[in-house]
Write a protein that holds these residues in place. Structure first.
Motif, PDB file in Angstrom:
ATOM      1  N   ALA A  85      -8.776 -18.002   8.373  1.00 49.15           N
ATOM      2  CA  ALA A  85      -8.028 -19.022   7.929  1.00 49.15           C
ATOM      3  C   ALA A  85      -6.923 -18.615   6.922  1.00 49.15           C
ATOM      4  N   GLU A  86      -7.080 -17.491   6.193  1.00 51.74           N
ATOM      5  CA  GLU A  86      -6.211 -17.086   4.774  1.00 51.74           C
ATOM      6  C   GLU A  86      -5.927 -15.618   5.107  1.00 51.74           C
ATOM      7  N   SER A  87      -4.534 -15.459   4.798  1.00 50.70           N
ATOM      8  CA  SER A  87      -4.073 -13.971   4.679  1.00 50.70           C
ATOM      9  C   SER A  87      -3.171 -13.797   3.348  1.00 50.70           C
ATOM     10  N   ARG A  88      -3.147 -12.222   3.226  1.00 50.01           N
ATOM     11  CA  ARG A  88      -2.606 -11.814   1.963  1.00 50.01           C
ATOM     12  C   ARG A  88      -1.470 -10.875   2.413  1.00 50.01           C
ATOM     13  N   CYS A  89      -0.431 -10.917   1.404  1.00 47.91           N
ATOM     14  CA  CYS A  89       0.785  -9.945   1.731  1.00 47.91           C
ATOM     15  C   CYS A  89       0.358  -8.669   0.894  1.00 47.91           C
ATOM     16  N   LEU A  90       0.149  -7.360   1.878  1.00 45.74           N
ATOM     17  CA  LEU A  90      -0.022  -6.314   1.123  1.00 45.74           C
ATOM     18  C   LEU A  90       1.127  -5.466   0.597  1.00 45.74           C
ATOM     19  N   ALA A  91       0.812  -4.270  -0.116  1.00 50.57           N
ATOM     20  CA  ALA A  91       1.863  -3.358  -0.437  1.00 50.57           C
ATOM     21  C   ALA A  91       2.797  -2.704   0.748  1.00 50.57           C
ATOM     22  N   ASP A  92       2.161  -2.572   1.774  1.00 45.34           N
ATOM     23  CA  ASP A  92       3.034  -1.836   2.975  1.00 45.34           C
ATOM     24  C   ASP A  92       3.611  -3.118   3.576  1.00 45.34           C
ATOM     25  N   GLU A 132       2.567   0.501  -9.833  1.00 46.07           N
ATOM     26  CA  GLU A 132       3.852   0.674  -9.402  1.00 46.07           C
ATOM     27  C   GLU A 132       4.455  -0.819  -9.280  1.00 46.07           C
ATOM     28  N   CYS A 133       5.781  -0.642  -9.728  1.00 39.95           N
ATOM     29  CA  CYS A 133       6.791  -1.839  -9.422  1.00 39.95           C
ATOM     30  C   CYS A 133       7.789  -1.749  -8.230  1.00 39.95           C
ATOM     31  N   ARG A 134       7.450  -2.534  -7.260  1.00 39.53           N
ATOM     32  CA  ARG A 134       8.421  -2.381  -6.289  1.00 39.53           C
ATOM     33  C   ARG A 134       8.809  -3.690  -5.556  1.00 39.53           C
ATOM     34  N   VAL A 135       9.849  -3.663  -4.993  1.00 42.56           N
ATOM     35  CA  VAL A 135      10.139  -4.897  -4.226  1.00 42.56           C
ATOM     36  C   VAL A 135       9.413  -4.899  -2.912  1.00 42.56           C
ATOM     37  N   VAL A 136       8.468  -5.987  -2.834  1.00 45.39           N
ATOM     38  CA  VAL A 136       7.980  -5.798  -1.652  1.00 45.39           C
ATOM     39  C   VAL A 136       7.970  -7.618  -1.033  1.00 45.39           C
ATOM     40  N   ARG A 137       8.210  -7.363   0.436  1.00 39.62           N
ATOM     41  CA  ARG A 137       8.499  -8.618   1.212  1.00 39.62           C
ATOM     42  C   ARG A 137       7.623  -8.454   2.450  1.00 39.62           C
ATOM     43  N   CYS A 138       6.795  -9.541   2.667  1.00 35.67           N
ATOM     44  CA  CYS A 138       6.131  -9.544   4.148  1.00 35.67           C
ATOM     45  C   CYS A 138       6.946 -10.541   4.985  1.00 35.67           C
ATOM     46  N   PRO A 139       6.981 -10.453   6.255  1.00 33.30           N
ATOM     47  CA  PRO A 139       7.680 -11.219   7.124  1.00 33.30           C
ATOM     48  C   PRO A 139       7.204 -12.576   7.241  1.00 33.30           C
ATOM     49  N   ASN A 158      10.290   0.014 -14.478  1.00 33.20           N
ATOM     50  CA  ASN A 158      10.210  -1.234 -14.229  1.00 33.20           C
ATOM     51  C   ASN A 158       9.266  -2.272 -14.562  1.00 33.20           C
ATOM     52  N   GLY A 159       8.575  -1.778 -15.604  1.00 31.92           N
ATOM     53  CA  GLY A 159       7.770  -2.990 -16.062  1.00 31.92           C
ATOM     54  C   GLY A 159       7.377  -2.606 -17.570  1.00 31.92           C
ATOM     55  N   MET A 172      10.228  -8.125  -9.186  1.00 34.62           N
ATOM     56  CA  MET A 172       9.589  -6.876  -8.403  1.00 34.62           C
ATOM     57  C   MET A 172       7.988  -7.300  -8.569  1.00 34.62           C
ATOM     58  N   SER A 173       7.367  -6.776  -7.704  1.00 37.81           N
ATOM     59  CA  SER A 173       5.698  -6.983  -7.470  1.00 37.81           C
ATOM     60  C   SER A 173       4.864  -5.582  -8.088  1.00 37.81           C
ATOM     61  N   LEU A 174       3.835  -6.041  -8.816  1.00 36.72           N
ATOM     62  CA  LEU A 174       2.864  -4.841  -9.058  1.00 36.72           C
ATOM     63  C   LEU A 174       2.144  -4.379  -8.159  1.00 36.72           C
ATOM     64  N   ILE A 175       2.178  -3.161  -7.870  1.00 39.83           N
ATOM     65  CA  ILE A 175       1.362  -2.683  -6.947  1.00 39.83           C
ATOM     66  C   ILE A 175       0.286  -2.003  -7.250  1.00 39.83           C
ATOM     67  N   GLY A 176      -0.980  -2.191  -6.832  1.00 41.49           N
ATOM     68  CA  GLY A 176      -2.211  -1.769  -7.825  1.00 41.49           C
ATOM     69  C   GLY A 176      -2.618  -2.495  -8.504  1.00 41.49           C
ATOM     70  N   ASP A 177      -3.940  -2.124  -9.576  1.00 37.00           N
ATOM     71  CA  ASP A 177      -4.449  -2.752 -10.404  1.00 37.00           C
ATOM     72  C   ASP A 177      -3.606  -3.068 -11.679  1.00 37.00           C
TER      73      ASP A 177
END
Length: 441
Positions: free
Chosen positions: A309-316, A266-273, A215-216, A240-245
């Motif tokens: 004050a800042e946060s990032r959406c992770l692969a999990d 990896e290429c996966r569909v990742v969504r954070c709430p 998928n990439g 799709m989102s790139l998981i990893g470097d």
């Protein structure tokens, strides 16, 4: 023989013949000859002969080195002298040349150099010297034909049949085995100093094809040979989102074998709430939060941020660092010089926004402001605190100093103006009191 020498020789003979019989024979003196001497060394009388012997490196000047003592006490021919000796031309040596020199006195050195296509034999000196016996020092064979060794290239070979040695000007083309790439010039030539130019290349191992990405795709694939340090980059298909470097590179763990630095991402569909922070705001405003999305938080007025004050959406599908919270702003317990709190809040160490504290002065002091209260503001500060003035002190001067201090401490201009109006009214009241007292007298 020159005419002068011939006439001198004739007169000497005539003098010898005409010399009266029985006359005295004069001895010849022993001459002082630089770098030489007459031998045998003795007293020389008329008719005796001597031979000139020169020091090593010198030779007699003239055609003869033998002289005779005449009855007149003179030597004939005139005693010769010794001059520095010279060697003949140095020997010719195969495949060499030398500097264009014509005279070679004793001690002269001559250096040979090899002609084009030849090189000096190792360990042999190319120098010869004119000795005192007027001969040259022995010099052996000097030069040999230029030969380059067979180019040794690991994991590679010559494209033409291999030889043990190569002569000047010969060229060789090289190629590497499968899985290796040639680093350097493919064609090299035997040079006049016995070396290859350009230098012999080498075969460098390469990494195999980079791992594929489901998928990439690879965005930087420009070659089929991946040398040490080569880098490839990946990206995912839309949605799709790139998981990893996003890149890997060709490297070596043992200094010999080559491999890719890590597996493909990896290429996966990742969504954070959707991140929710009560009494807070989020930027930028968005509706979906894919892998890698970054959001920043701030709090409403009267609340302060606790956490990052800042946060990032992770692969999990989690946020990192964890979401912060907005806590109410608190004011520290207020203190008034020469006074104290006089309210049900007395004793608290922190006060919430809009809470009010009431003060009273110690005995002998009285409040110098119209209000005896202060209110906790949303920024964590108090409204101007009242002041306790000692009974009998000049109210006006003290209030002026108080207003000046409030202005210098950053109290808003509107509040300072209000204080000034209050102080103005206070002065008017005091003025009326003084006038009333004067009327009652």
């Amino acid at each position: 023989m020159p005419l002068v020498c011939w006439l001198g020789h004739l007169l000497a003979v005539v003098g010898l013949v005409l010399q009266p019989a029985g006359s005295l024979k004069a001895p010849c003196p022993i001459p002082d000859i630089t770098h030489g001497q007459l031998e045998p060394a003795q007293n020389f009388t008329s008719g005796s002969t001597a031979t000139l012997t020169c020091d090593p490196g010198y030779v007699p000047l003239g055609a003869t080195s033998t002289v005779r003592c005449l009855a007149s006490g003179r030597w004939y021919p005139r005693v010769p002298s010794c001059i520095p000796g010279h060697c003949s031309y140095p020997p010719v040596i195969d495949h060499t040349d030398r500097n264009p020199q014509r005279e070679f006195p004793v001690g002269t050195t001559v250096t040979y150099f090899c002609r084009h296509g030849y090189t000096l034999l190792p360990g042999v000196s190319p120098v010869t010297t004119c000795l005192q016996n007027l001969t040259w020092t022995t010099i052996p064979k000097l030069c040999q034909e230029v030969q380059c060794p067979s180019p040794n290239i690991q994991h590679g070979r010559e494209m033409s049949p291999r030889k043990d040695e190569y002569t000047l000007g010969q060229q060789v083309e090289l190629q590497c085995e499968p899985g290796y790439v040639l680093r350097g010039s493919q064609r090299i030539q035997c040079w006049s100093d016995g070396t290859w130019r350009p230098p012999v290349p080498y075969c460098d191992k390469v990494c195999g094809p980079p791992p594929k990405l489901t998928n990439g795709q690879i965005t930087s694939l420009k070659t089929e040979l991946f040398l040490y340090g080569s880098e490839v980059k990946y990206r995912c298909v839309e949605g799709m989102s790139l998981i990893g470097d996003d890149s890997i590179y060709c490297t070596s763990d043992d200094g010999v074998s080559l491999a890719w630095s890590k597996p493909a991402p990896e290429c996966r569909v990742v969504r954070c709430p959707r991140p929710m922070v009560e009494r807070g705001r989020m930027t930028p405003q968005r509706f979906t939060f894919p892998y890698g999305a970054v959001v920043r938080f701030s709090c409403d007025e009267g609340f302060v941020l606790r956490g990052d004050a800042e946060s990032r959406c992770l692969a999990d599908s989690t946020w990192h660092p964890p979401l912060p919270s907005c806590q109410p702003v608190l004011c520290p317990q207020p203190h008034v010089a020469n006074g104290r709190l006089n309210s049900t809040l007395d004793g608290k160490m922190w006060y919430q926004t809009n809470e009010t504290a009431t003060f009273e002065c110690f005995q002998g002091y009285h409040l110098s402001a119209m209000s005896s209260t202060a209110t906790c503001l949303p920024d964590g500060n108090w409204t101007p605190l009242p002041k306790c003035k000692k009974d009998g002190d000049a109210d006006a001067c003290e209030e002026v100093h108080y207003i000046k201090a409030a202005f210098e401490c950053g109290v808003p201009i509107a509040e300072v103006k209000t204080l000034l109006e209050i102080q103005k009214l206070l002065l008017e009241v005091k003025k009326l009191n003084v006038e009333l007292q004067n009327l009652n007298k």
